[in-house]
Design a protein around this motif. Structure first.
Motif, PDB file in Angstrom:
ATOM      1  N   VAL A 133       0.906  -1.059   0.093  1.00 37.62           N
ATOM      2  CA  VAL A 133      -0.027   0.030  -0.071  1.00 37.62           C
ATOM      3  C   VAL A 133       0.969   1.296  -0.075  1.00 37.62           C
ATOM      4  O   VAL A 133       0.247   2.475  -0.010  1.00 37.62           O
ATOM      5  N   ASN A 134       2.202   1.126   0.063  1.00 43.85           N
ATOM      6  CA  ASN A 134       2.985   2.342   0.046  1.00 43.85           C
ATOM      7  C   ASN A 134       3.870   2.416  -1.350  1.00 43.85           C
ATOM      8  O   ASN A 134       4.872   3.149  -1.556  1.00 43.85           O
ATOM      9  N   ALA A 136      -3.035   9.007  -5.588  1.00 48.21           N
ATOM     10  CA  ALA A 136      -3.639   9.609  -4.544  1.00 48.21           C
ATOM     11  C   ALA A 136      -3.572  11.296  -4.371  1.00 48.21           C
ATOM     12  O   ALA A 136      -4.480  11.924  -4.149  1.00 48.21           O
ATOM     13  N   SER A 137      -2.344  11.562  -4.377  1.00 48.98           N
ATOM     14  CA  SER A 137      -2.159  13.218  -4.615  1.00 48.98           C
ATOM     15  C   SER A 137      -2.910  13.630  -5.547  1.00 48.98           C
ATOM     16  O   SER A 137      -3.524  14.965  -5.367  1.00 48.98           O
ATOM     17  N   LEU A 191       0.505   4.459  -6.212  1.00 51.10           N
ATOM     18  CA  LEU A 191      -0.622   4.877  -5.652  1.00 51.10           C
ATOM     19  C   LEU A 191      -0.509   6.207  -4.929  1.00 51.10           C
ATOM     20  O   LEU A 191      -1.207   6.944  -4.865  1.00 51.10           O
ATOM     21  N   ARG A 192       0.661   6.547  -4.536  1.00 51.36           N
ATOM     22  CA  ARG A 192       0.965   7.776  -3.985  1.00 51.36           C
ATOM     23  C   ARG A 192       0.837   9.011  -4.828  1.00 51.36           C
ATOM     24  O   ARG A 192       0.252   9.936  -4.299  1.00 51.36           O
TER      25      ARG A 192
END
Lengths: 235, 608
Positions: free
Chosen positions: A202-203, A211-212, A207-208
């Motif tokens: 999840v890191n 999501a931003s 994804l980061r």
């Protein structure tokens, strides 16, 4: 130009970048919330109720057990179908911890478990009506049980969810219950966290970033809501 | 279809928008917080190496005598002490493997076990026994809590039955847990993501995403992906409604007319910023217009579409194009005026007379409106000018102490007298919009607050005139129906007609709440006395002061009962309507029911 114009532009262009991912987030999110977690876990498919140990059963002594099976680090007394067994772990230099089952009465090693035993275990655990349509010796774990140790027994049932039970040949434990609702959950979870390989990190950077951008997208949308509800003229 | 999708997207966005922001923000934070730290691995000591099970202990089966009943008995180590765990249903008990006696996890043992599982720099605090805690919510039995004074505020939880380490919690996990709660919307237990609230919001969010993808496909055009300077140059020529050519601007092919004009400093009226949702930026296409889109149909009447009106934000410049813009040149220009006179006509209607720096031209016709440029301001409430006789009315309002407007805005006000009757002065009628009185959050109107602080000598900037609400040049019988600030354009029209010697019958039905709220009553009565073809009817919706001369009720109902119902030539009348939205909608419905064709009903929609 007016702020409303910029808000609309930002929302539209950011939407182009993450719009489809936002849709995937919502689809996967709705699926995961709508289908109860107990069903995903397969609690309705298998029961793990163990019978109690009988106090008066004859068993081989501790000394005999340790003598016959060297380097024991852990002992578990439990039931396997109708017999009582010791599940022991032996530490061997240069080898992984190895679990095996020992018939508590005779002291004989009964693992790796045979097909017939596994079928009996599967029948006992399974709560549905369907027949077993296949029992496989699995040496390379498929994606749906990637984290479980191999080898395993896979027992397939002819039900609508294509249920598969995975058993450990070393302990007789039911390692995993898989069925189509679980498989969908896992598939959608992959899209939700955007880890398309392991489906667990999840890191991850993708994804980061998504999501931003998604947060900017949501904020620009909220900004736009203000303009979309404004009046026309006053007098 | 697309306007409907837009409507849906907007309203679902209003309902779900905040949660959508929270989902994104909490999702981002959970993605950013390192998973290892969240899981408490940071200060977690490695599991001790397996050691040989001693021979001098009881056999597992012998624990059954102490335990009574168990399904599984398993060996383990409690620090240096060999133990057996007996599992009986959900109950777990611990026995010393040498003596067979039950082991109790006391405070000292709990502390030692916690220290053994911890590799960080902190010192353990006194262990606390808990019946249940949110921090290890899945553990349904008692647990020991051991706090460590490290920078992460690590807490080690141990099962009070078996001494097993349940979790290492720390401030990273606690932060994560708050985001998790916001994400799954289970505010009480933070564990059930199958709760109805999150399912409902999720389905709403799914609608939002589906309509959003639809709108994304519908609102992007291929040409938008080509940088502006690579696109062909096009010419857009702008005309005034009277046919005079105003300007030709250069634009890139593919831009919408709205964007092309905005890039050249002509800001068409718009509140939505070019999103086809407010319907204000209409222009008339000269030549054969493209087929109207769904958005055009949603905002413009059939008769306007037929003569080429389109929304500028929805009209791409594929070739050189000519358009007519209502208001024409005035959109580019900013005028200055000086406040000459301010009079409080009623407590909340104020007449403001402006003397423009340049004398106004014929385009300032009755029915037109100006956009007053409202600057940013921050004023104490008492700057609003209040005449003595209205003090009671103002005292009843609950106004904030400071009135402020943070960004300059434009507000529209209709002319309330024809300019030839005022020697070139512009007369406006401004209603004070008090905001929502039951809640402080909606402050008074920005435009009306500004206008109500004006005094003679003040400078005002404005653009205009705008609007297509105008008297049609014909001699048909005319019925004016209005309410509230809708007095303004109707009054200008009636003055203009009568002063030009119109001979047709002219009726004016005007509705107010009470007599005190009705402006220009004497003026209208005297016009009616002097002009035999003009009749004036004041309709009051509140009973108290109705005498014989006044009609009570709603203005459109009164007009219907006393005039329209038995009118012999209703379909030969022209109608002019202006007033608050509810009144306007009811009146238009009434005329529709009576069979009056739409072309004979002109109206000005104030929307507020």
């Amino acid at each position: 130009m007016k702020p409303a114009f910029w808000a609309r532009r930002a929302h539209k262009w950011i939407g182009l970048i993450v719009g489809v991912q936002a849709l995937l987030w919502m689809i996967s999110g709705v699926y995961m919330t709508v289908v109860p977690l107990e069903i995903i876990h397969g609690d309705h498919l298998a029961h793990a109720h163990n019978q109690s140990l009988a106090a008066a059963t004859p068993r081989i002594g501790q000394a005999a057990l340790l003598d016959r099976y060297p380097n024991i680090t852990s002992i578990k007394l439990k039931r396997l179908l109708d017999q009582e067994v010791y599940e022991i772990k032996q530490e061997k230099i240069g080898q992984d911890k190895q679990a095996s089952l020992i018939d508590a009465r005779s002291g004989a090693k009964i693992t790796p478990l045979e097909r017939a035993t596994v079928v009996a275990l599967a029948r006992k655990a399974y709560q549905g009506e369907a027949e077993i349509i296949g029992v496989e010796w699995v040496t390379k774990a498929p994606q749906e049980v990637a984290k479980r140790p191999v080898p395993m027994w896979a027992v397939r049932f002819a039900d609508s969810g294509a249920t598969t039970f995975y058993f450990s040949p070393d302990t007789g434990d039911l390692l995993a219950r898989r069925h189509s609702l679980w498989r969908w959950f896992d598939f959608l979870w992959m899209f939700h966290i955007m880890d398309y390989q392991e489906r667990s990190d999840v890191n991850n950077t993708l994804l980061r970033i998504a999501a931003s951008v998604g947060l900017l997208f949501a904020l620009s949308g909220a900004w736009l809501v203000f303009y979309s509800f404004r009046w026309r003229r006053t007098a | 279809m697309t306007p409907w999708m837009r409507w849906l997207h907007k309203w679902v966005g209003l309902l779900i928008g905040l949660q959508f922001v929270l989902w994104m923000a909490s999702g981002l934070m959970m993605g950013l917080l390192p998973h290892d730290k969240v899981q408490g691995h940071e200060f977690r000591a490695h599991a001790p190496a397996p050691r040989a099970w001693p021979a001098d202990v009881l056999a597992a089966g012998e624990v059954l005598k102490q335990a009574g009943s168990a399904q599984v008995i398993v060996s383990g180590w409690l620090l240096d002490r060999p133990v057996y765990q007996a599992l009986d249903g959900k109950r777990q008990r611990l026995f010393d493997a040498r003596t067979g006696r039950a082991v109790v996890i006391d405070r000292e043992l709990a502390r030692a076990l916690a220290v053994a599982s911890y590799s960080g720099p902190g010192k353990p605090q006194t262990p606390i026994l808990l019946d249940w805690t949110q921090e290890v919510r899945d553990h349904q039995a008692r647990s020991w809590r051991v706090d460590f004074d490290d920078a992460q505020d690590t807490t080690v939880y141990l099962s009070a039955q078996t001494g097993e380490v349940l979790e290492h919690r720390n401030s990273t996990w606690r932060l994560f847990d708050v985001f998790w709660m916001l994400h799954i919307m289970d505010y009480a237990n933070r564990s059930n993501f199958n709760n109805p609230l999150v399912i409902g919001a999720g389905i709403g969010g799914l609608w939002l995403a589906l309509t959003g993808v639809w709108l994304l496909v519908a609102s992007f055009h291929l040409r938008e992906f080509v940088p502006q300077r690579w696109r062909r140059a096009r010419e857009l020529t702008v005309y005034a409604p009277n046919g005079s050519k105003l300007r030709t601007v250069k634009a890139a092919a593919g831009d919408s007319v709205y964007v092309a004009l905005a890039r050249n400093g002509l800001q068409l009226p718009s509140n939505c910023g070019g999103g086809q949702s407010c319907g204000l930026c209409e222009v008339r296409y000269r030549g054969v217009p493209p087929a109207p889109t769904a958005a055009d149909r949603a905002h413009l009447s059939e008769s306007k579409l037929k003569i080429g009106h389109r929304l500028a934000c929805n009209l791409p410049l594929d070739a050189d194009m000519e358009v007519e813009v209502a208001g024409g040149a005035s959109l580019w220009t900013e005028h200055e005026a000086t406040v000459e006179r301010v009079s409080a006509v009623t407590p909340f209607l104020r007449e403001i007379v402006l003397k423009p720096a340049q004398p106004p031209g014929p385009e300032y016709q009755p029915g037109a409106y100006l956009q007053v440029h409202v600057p940013d301001y921050e004023l104490p409430c008492d700057r609003i000018v209040r005449p003595d006789e209205h003090h009671g009315d103002w005292a009843a309002l609950d106004l904030p102490d400071t009135l402020s407007n943070r960004e300059a805005v434009r507000r529209s006000y209709s002319l309330s007298l024809p300019i030839d009757a005022t020697d070139g002065r512009l007369t406006l009628l401004a209603r004070f919009s008090p905001g929502r009185q039951d809640r402080k959050r909606q402050p008074p109107g920005k435009g009306s607050t500004y206008l109500y602080t004006l005094q003679p000598g003040d400078r005002v900037n404005f653009s205009g005139p705008f609007g297509d609400f105008a008297i049609r040049p014909n001699a048909r019988e005319k019925v004016f129906i209005g309410g509230g600030a809708g007095m303004a354009p109707l009054r200008a029209m009636i003055h203009s007609l009568l002063s030009q010697g119109a001979q047709e019958r002219i009726h004016y039905w005007y509705g107010a709440r009470v007599l005190r709220d009705a402006p220009y009553v004497d003026e209208m009565a005297s016009l009616a006395q002097r002009n035999a073809n003009f009749s004036w009817h004041l309709v009051l919706s509140e009973a108290a002061e109705c005498d014989d001369a006044l009609v009570r009720g709603l203005v459109h109902e009164a007009a219907h009962d006393r005039l329209l119902k038995d009118h012999p030539a209703l379909l030969d009348c022209d109608f002019y309507l202006c007033g608050p939205p509810a009144m306007l909608a009811a009146t238009r419905q009434l005329l529709h029911r009576l069979g009056v064709p739409d072309e004979q009903v002109a109206f000005d929609d104030f929307k507020i």
